[in-house]
Design a protein around this motif. Structure first.
Motif, PDB file in Angstrom:
ATOM      1  N   HIS A 251      83.352  21.084  10.847  1.00  0.00           N
ATOM      2  CA  HIS A 251      84.675  21.563  11.273  1.00  0.00           C
ATOM      3  C   HIS A 251      84.576  22.985  11.820  1.00  0.00           C
ATOM      4  O   HIS A 251      85.134  23.300  12.878  1.00  0.00           O
ATOM      5  N   TYR A 252      83.831  23.841  11.116  1.00  0.00           N
ATOM      6  CA  TYR A 252      83.670  25.229  11.577  1.00  0.00           C
ATOM      7  C   TYR A 252      82.755  25.292  12.806  1.00  0.00           C
ATOM      8  O   TYR A 252      82.964  26.123  13.700  1.00  0.00           O
ATOM      9  N   ALA A 253      81.767  24.411  12.858  1.00  0.00           N
ATOM     10  CA  ALA A 253      80.899  24.357  14.042  1.00  0.00           C
ATOM     11  C   ALA A 253      81.704  23.969  15.271  1.00  0.00           C
ATOM     12  O   ALA A 253      81.492  24.511  16.365  1.00  0.00           O
ATOM     13  N   ASP A 254      82.650  23.048  15.116  1.00  0.00           N
ATOM     14  CA  ASP A 254      83.488  22.636  16.253  1.00  0.00           C
ATOM     15  C   ASP A 254      84.355  23.795  16.746  1.00  0.00           C
ATOM     16  O   ASP A 254      84.631  23.906  17.940  1.00  0.00           O
ATOM     17  N   GLN A 255      84.795  24.650  15.832  1.00  0.00           N
ATOM     18  CA  GLN A 255      85.584  25.818  16.240  1.00  0.00           C
ATOM     19  C   GLN A 255      84.737  26.780  17.070  1.00  0.00           C
ATOM     20  O   GLN A 255      85.219  27.367  18.052  1.00  0.00           O
ATOM     21  N   LEU A 256      83.473  26.940  16.688  1.00  0.00           N
ATOM     22  CA  LEU A 256      82.568  27.784  17.477  1.00  0.00           C
ATOM     23  C   LEU A 256      82.271  27.141  18.825  1.00  0.00           C
ATOM     24  O   LEU A 256      82.200  27.826  19.851  1.00  0.00           O
ATOM     25  N   LYS A 257      82.109  25.813  18.833  1.00  0.00           N
ATOM     26  CA  LYS A 257      81.840  25.111  20.088  1.00  0.00           C
ATOM     27  C   LYS A 257      82.992  25.282  21.068  1.00  0.00           C
ATOM     28  O   LYS A 257      82.775  25.364  22.284  1.00  0.00           O
ATOM     29  N   GLU A 258      84.215  25.340  20.556  1.00  0.00           N
ATOM     30  CA  GLU A 258      85.362  25.527  21.450  1.00  0.00           C
ATOM     31  C   GLU A 258      85.193  26.807  22.256  1.00  0.00           C
ATOM     32  O   GLU A 258      85.443  26.837  23.468  1.00  0.00           O
ATOM     33  N   TYR A 259      84.734  27.872  21.603  1.00  0.00           N
ATOM     34  CA  TYR A 259      84.561  29.133  22.320  1.00  0.00           C
ATOM     35  C   TYR A 259      83.275  29.166  23.134  1.00  0.00           C
ATOM     36  O   TYR A 259      83.173  29.929  24.104  1.00  0.00           O
ATOM     37  N   LEU A 260      82.323  28.330  22.781  1.00  0.00           N
ATOM     38  CA  LEU A 260      81.166  28.139  23.654  1.00  0.00           C
ATOM     39  C   LEU A 260      81.641  27.581  25.002  1.00  0.00           C
ATOM     40  O   LEU A 260      81.213  28.032  26.066  1.00  0.00           O
ATOM     41  N   PHE A 261      82.555  26.615  24.962  1.00  0.00           N
ATOM     42  CA  PHE A 261      83.077  26.008  26.182  1.00  0.00           C
ATOM     43  C   PHE A 261      84.129  26.895  26.855  1.00  0.00           C
ATOM     44  O   PHE A 261      84.298  26.852  28.067  1.00  0.00           O
ATOM     45  N   TYR A 262      84.823  27.703  26.064  1.00  0.00           N
ATOM     46  CA  TYR A 262      85.786  28.655  26.628  1.00  0.00           C
ATOM     47  C   TYR A 262      85.077  29.651  27.553  1.00  0.00           C
ATOM     48  O   TYR A 262      85.664  30.146  28.523  1.00  0.00           O
ATOM     49  N   ALA A 263      83.822  29.966  27.234  1.00  0.00           N
ATOM     50  CA  ALA A 263      83.068  30.924  28.045  1.00  0.00           C
ATOM     51  C   ALA A 263      82.975  30.452  29.493  1.00  0.00           C
ATOM     52  O   ALA A 263      83.078  31.255  30.431  1.00  0.00           O
ATOM     53  N   GLU A 264      82.803  29.147  29.686  1.00  0.00           N
ATOM     54  CA  GLU A 264      82.735  28.598  31.045  1.00  0.00           C
ATOM     55  C   GLU A 264      84.080  28.703  31.743  1.00  0.00           C
ATOM     56  O   GLU A 264      84.155  28.986  32.947  1.00  0.00           O
ATOM     57  N   ALA A 265      85.174  28.487  31.010  1.00  0.00           N
ATOM     58  CA  ALA A 265      86.513  28.623  31.587  1.00  0.00           C
ATOM     59  C   ALA A 265      86.772  30.067  32.004  1.00  0.00           C
ATOM     60  O   ALA A 265      87.386  30.332  33.055  1.00  0.00           O
ATOM     61  N   LEU A 266      86.322  31.006  31.196  1.00  0.00           N
ATOM     62  CA  LEU A 266      86.472  32.428  31.518  1.00  0.00           C
ATOM     63  C   LEU A 266      85.667  32.781  32.757  1.00  0.00           C
ATOM     64  O   LEU A 266      86.136  33.504  33.652  1.00  0.00           O
ATOM     65  N   ARG A 267      84.451  32.235  32.848  1.00  0.00           N
ATOM     66  CA  ARG A 267      83.592  32.497  33.993  1.00  0.00           C
ATOM     67  C   ARG A 267      84.194  31.921  35.277  1.00  0.00           C
ATOM     68  O   ARG A 267      84.054  32.502  36.347  1.00  0.00           O
ATOM     69  N   ALA A 268      84.875  30.785  35.174  1.00  0.00           N
ATOM     70  CA  ALA A 268      85.492  30.164  36.355  1.00  0.00           C
ATOM     71  C   ALA A 268      86.586  31.054  36.946  1.00  0.00           C
ATOM     72  O   ALA A 268      86.731  31.145  38.167  1.00  0.00           O
ATOM     73  N   LYS A 366      91.145  34.798  20.988  1.00  0.00           N
ATOM     74  CA  LYS A 366      89.734  34.639  20.582  1.00  0.00           C
ATOM     75  C   LYS A 366      89.418  35.486  19.352  1.00  0.00           C
ATOM     76  O   LYS A 366      88.811  34.995  18.394  1.00  0.00           O
ATOM     77  N   ASP A 367      89.835  36.747  19.376  1.00  0.00           N
ATOM     78  CA  ASP A 367      89.550  37.638  18.255  1.00  0.00           C
ATOM     79  C   ASP A 367      90.147  37.088  16.961  1.00  0.00           C
ATOM     80  O   ASP A 367      89.499  37.094  15.908  1.00  0.00           O
ATOM     81  N   LYS A 368      91.375  36.612  17.051  1.00  0.00           N
ATOM     82  CA  LYS A 368      92.064  36.081  15.871  1.00  0.00           C
ATOM     83  C   LYS A 368      91.381  34.804  15.374  1.00  0.00           C
ATOM     84  O   LYS A 368      91.112  34.656  14.176  1.00  0.00           O
ATOM     85  N   ASP A 369      91.083  33.892  16.298  1.00  0.00           N
ATOM     86  CA  ASP A 369      90.516  32.600  15.913  1.00  0.00           C
ATOM     87  C   ASP A 369      89.115  32.729  15.322  1.00  0.00           C
ATOM     88  O   ASP A 369      88.804  32.125  14.285  1.00  0.00           O
ATOM     89  N   LEU A 370      88.246  33.499  15.994  1.00  0.00           N
ATOM     90  CA  LEU A 370      86.870  33.616  15.520  1.00  0.00           C
ATOM     91  C   LEU A 370      86.806  34.377  14.195  1.00  0.00           C
ATOM     92  O   LEU A 370      86.003  34.037  13.318  1.00  0.00           O
ATOM     93  N   ARG A 371      87.648  35.378  14.056  1.00  0.00           N
ATOM     94  CA  ARG A 371      87.702  36.107  12.780  1.00  0.00           C
ATOM     95  C   ARG A 371      88.083  35.154  11.654  1.00  0.00           C
ATOM     96  O   ARG A 371      87.442  35.120  10.597  1.00  0.00           O
ATOM     97  N   GLU A 372      89.107  34.340  11.894  1.00  0.00           N
ATOM     98  CA  GLU A 372      89.571  33.389  10.883  1.00  0.00           C
ATOM     99  C   GLU A 372      88.490  32.343  10.568  1.00  0.00           C
ATOM    100  O   GLU A 372      88.235  32.032   9.394  1.00  0.00           O
ATOM    101  N   ALA A 373      87.838  31.823  11.616  1.00  0.00           N
ATOM    102  CA  ALA A 373      86.818  30.789  11.422  1.00  0.00           C
ATOM    103  C   ALA A 373      85.623  31.333  10.641  1.00  0.00           C
ATOM    104  O   ALA A 373      85.114  30.664   9.727  1.00  0.00           O
ATOM    105  N   LEU A 374      85.166  32.536  10.984  1.00  0.00           N
ATOM    106  CA  LEU A 374      83.997  33.109  10.309  1.00  0.00           C
ATOM    107  C   LEU A 374      84.295  33.460   8.849  1.00  0.00           C
ATOM    108  O   LEU A 374      83.458  33.279   7.969  1.00  0.00           O
TER     109      LEU A 374
END
Length: 402
Positions: A251-268, A366-374
């Motif tokens: 479950h926590y790995a999937d939350q990190l994966k979301e931001y792994l994929f968000y990086a591509e959206a940001l780059r676009a 991102k800051d809020k979500d990753l802080r909460e997930a970690l």
């Protein structure tokens, strides 16, 4: 992780179901569909609980929706979809995309995607999104009628092209670099987590050997038998607990994966800025060239080398009528060029202004979500260690009673 809902309706991806059918080339295939349920928020707010509207969607339909959003709103960091096939999988976890556990995690991810989109200040008002959520049939036709596919093909070619921008916005250059770093660090973290999970699984399962040895030993001991057998049971329970622990970790790995994929959206979004800036610079350069040609023809003074200028030197000047015709044509082209530069300037500024606002919104999220997930991941690890300590405390009590 996404705890917000659409201001218009409550959204839920309630369940997944495996189905079989024929694909576009008349071949039999097995696929998964997801039940999307919606309920008007005003009814929920008033305390009423009407039955939800529901429809089934395939993963490919979620992909179509996201592709439409990417093309239609190039200045937004469009939320990513969950992975189509399992990545960063530790060895005991199935990588089969039809595996029930994977399908369940994807169901959660698809719901999160819809909640992200529906809570976005811009995307939430899109009519195609509303069609996706409420129209069981015909919504694809509505999407294609927008002509987004042609824009998508053009966008893909443009974003794949190689070009150099002379004066990019430094903020977007930095953000593009940051997106690369975000992708790199999250992928490294996920790889490290896979290695830890593999080793942790082995350590826990080895404790089952303790359980087996203690149980067998208890059979040959009279005074110590009960204590050894009880300790063995604690060891067996500890060894078996790792399966649930690592499933929770996913479950926590999937939350990190979301931001792994968000990086591509940001780059676009950053890449789109480069493209609009490049088009503006090319239009400006072309306008300067046309004005220079007009000046050279009008004055007869050639400032730069050209094949036309060399021809005139060799064969004489062109006739006055030809000269006037060329001047008139260039004047028309200059007017068109000035209009193009104005349009590209507005387009570039609009993209920069809108994209920067959305990037700041994304950063806060991102800051809020990753802080909460970690934090939650750390709490889970602490709880896991406490259970291990408790197991050995129980085993010690068993030994004391022998």
């Amino acid at each position: 992780m996404c705890d917000v809902t659409s201001p218009v309706m409550e959204i839920c991806v309630a369940e997944a179901e495996k189905r079989s059918g024929k694909n576009t080339v008349n071949m039999q295939e097995t696929f998964t569909v997801y039940l999307v349920e919606t309920r008007p928020m005003d009814a929920v707010a008033e305390g009423r609980n009407p039955a939800p509207d529901s429809l089934w969607r395939r993963y490919s339909e979620f992909e179509l929706l996201r592709n439409y959003l990417l093309v239609t709103y190039p200045y937004t960091v469009v939320p990513p979809l969950p992975e189509k096939r399992a990545e960063f999988v530790w060895h005991k976890l199935s990588a089969d995309n039809m595996d029930p556990d994977f399908v369940e995690r994807r169901r959660v991810g698809l719901e999160n995607f819809l909640l992200r989109v529906a809570s976005h200040p811009v995307l939430t008002n899109d009519k195609i999104l509303h069609h996706f959520l409420t129209e069981g049939h015909g919504w694809k036709e509505v999407v294609y009628e927008t002509g987004f596919q042609a824009k998508a093909d053009s966008r893909l070619r443009a974003l794949s092209a190689t070009f150099r921008v002379r004066n990019p916005d430094k903020r977007f250059v930095e953000m593009k670099h940051y997106s690369d770093e975000l992708q790199s660090h999250t992928s490294q973290l996920l790889r490290a987590r896979v290695r830890v999970a593999d080793r942790l699984y082995g350590v826990y399962k080895v404790h089952g050997n303790y359980g087996r040895v203690f149980s067998e030993w208890s059979a040959v001991e009279k005074e110590m038998g009960d204590g050894l057998q009880s300790a063995g049971h604690h060891m067996d329970a500890f060894a078996a607990s790792i399966d649930d622990i690592l499933e929770e970790e996913e479950h926590y790995a999937d939350q990190l994966k979301e931001y792994l994929f968000y990086a591509e959206a940001l780059r676009a979004v950053c890449r789109k800025h480069e493209l609009t800036q490049f088009e503006l610079e090319m239009a400006s350069q072309d306008l300067v060239s046309k004005k220079q040609q007009h000046e050279e023809i009008a004055t007869g003074i050639v400032r730069t080398f050209s094949f036309k200028g060399m021809t005139n030197k060799l064969f004489g000047q062109e006739a006055p009528e030809q000269r006037e015709a060329r001047l008139k044509l260039l004047e028309e082209m200059i007017v068109e060029g000035e209009e193009t530069v104005k349009e590209k300037t507005v387009e570039c500024k609009e993209h920069v202004d809108r994209a920067w606002v959305d990037m700041q919104r994304f950063k806060e999220q991102k800051d809020k979500d990753l802080r909460e997930a970690l934090i939650n991941y750390a709490v889970m690890q602490i709880s896991m260690c406490k259970k291990g300590t408790q197991m050995w405390s129980n085993a010690k009590d068993c030994f004391l009673k022998m």
